[in-house]
Design an enzyme around this catalytic site. Structure first.
Site, PDB file in Angstrom:
ATOM      1  N   CYS A   1       0.836  -1.215   0.000  1.00  0.00           N
ATOM      2  CA  CYS A   1       0.000   0.000   0.000  1.00  0.00           C
ATOM      3  C   CYS A   1       0.865   1.256   0.000  1.00  0.00           C
ATOM      4  CB  CYS A   1      -0.886   0.040   1.234  1.00  0.00           C
ATOM      5  SG  CYS A   1      -2.011  -1.331   1.343  1.00  0.00           S
TER       6      CYS A   1
HETATM    7  C1  BEZ Z   1       0.610  -4.720   1.919  1.00  0.00           C
HETATM    8  O1  BEZ Z   1       0.160  -3.626   1.594  1.00  0.00           O
HETATM    9  O2  BEZ Z   1       1.771  -5.003   1.765  1.00  0.00           O
HETATM   10  C2  BEZ Z   1      -0.307  -5.748   2.527  1.00  0.00           C
HETATM   11  C3  BEZ Z   1      -1.446  -5.373   3.187  1.00  0.00           C
HETATM   12  C4  BEZ Z   1      -2.249  -6.352   3.756  1.00  0.00           C
HETATM   13  C5  BEZ Z   1      -1.932  -7.670   3.636  1.00  0.00           C
HETATM   14  C6  BEZ Z   1      -0.793  -8.043   2.925  1.00  0.00           C
HETATM   15  C7  BEZ Z   1       0.024  -7.079   2.369  1.00  0.00           C
END
Ligand code: BEZ
Length: 211
Positions: free
Chosen positions: A45
């Site tokens: 994200c």
């Molecule tokens: C991420 O943004 O890296 C992420 C968010 C939630 C679960 C797995 C990865």
């Protein structure tokens, strides 16, 4: 209930990193992209928010406002915001909705009803100036979205909103488009003065009409 193409985008008012925002007022009479993030301070994200911010001018040029949502509160988003600038080389330049109560996530059905946590999927909703949903995308949490693809779809949607055309596989802005089957050859000659190439009765290419 899942939101489908052509549905009216649900309106809401929410606290964001840029103050209280009413979604419809925020979009005005332009296009909008609402996209969700599973959680704050997560690696993928963080890269996505940096990449969308870096491409802000491309969205402005297309009269399109960005707004993100993550199921954490605004204070948490504001702390995350500085990590985004520090690590991604771009300052976050659009609002993130504080959605600790899942109001927006539930309204847009971003959390699976059987999920045992509050992680949203990576959803994308493109909304047109009539507030109709024109695109939905759902990615797993493990895969970051592709900003080029979202800009590409936006170009296609904006083009087909103006002209009776659709865009072929892997189309990119500037390439030939397909004339809608409902347009007769005679009408096509009038509507597409640059001419068209007929491969089959149902497959006619014409240069992109707004170029
Ligand atoms: C991420 O943004 O890296 C992420 C968010 C939630 C679960 C797995 C990865």
């Amino acid at each position: 209930m899942a939101i489908r193409l052509g549905d009216e985008a649900p309106d809401f008012t929410a606290e964001t990193t840029e103050g209280t925002i009413n979604f419809y007022d925020y979009l005005g009479d332009g296009w909008g992209i609402l996209f969700s993030h599973p959680k704050d301070f997560t690696p993928v994200c963080t890269t996505e928010l940096g990449a969308f911010s870096a491409r802000r001018a491309d969205f402005d040029k297309r009269n399109t406002k960005l707004i993100a949502v993550s199921v954490d509160d605004v204070d948490s988003h504001l702390r995350w915001k500085s990590d985004i600038s520090e690590t991604q080389g771009a300052e976050l330049n659009f609002p993130i909705i504080g959605d600790a109560d899942r109001k927006v996530a539930d309204l847009y059905d971003m959390i699976h009803p059987n999920a045992n946590d509050t992680l949203t999927v990576r959803s994308v909703f493109i909304v047109d100036p009539n507030k109709k949903v024109k695109l939905t995308l759902t990615y797993p949490a493990s895969t970051g979205r592709n900003v080029d693809e979202i800009v590409r779809v936006l170009d296609s949607l904006q083009l087909s909103a103006k002209f009776p055309v659709s865009t072929p596989v892997n189309w990119k802005d500037g390439e030939d488009v397909i004339i809608a089957p409902a347009v007769s050859d005679d009408d096509a000659k009038e509507k597409f003065p640059k001419g068209f190439r007929k491969v089959k009765d149902y497959l006619r290419y014409t240069p992109q009409p707004n170029k």
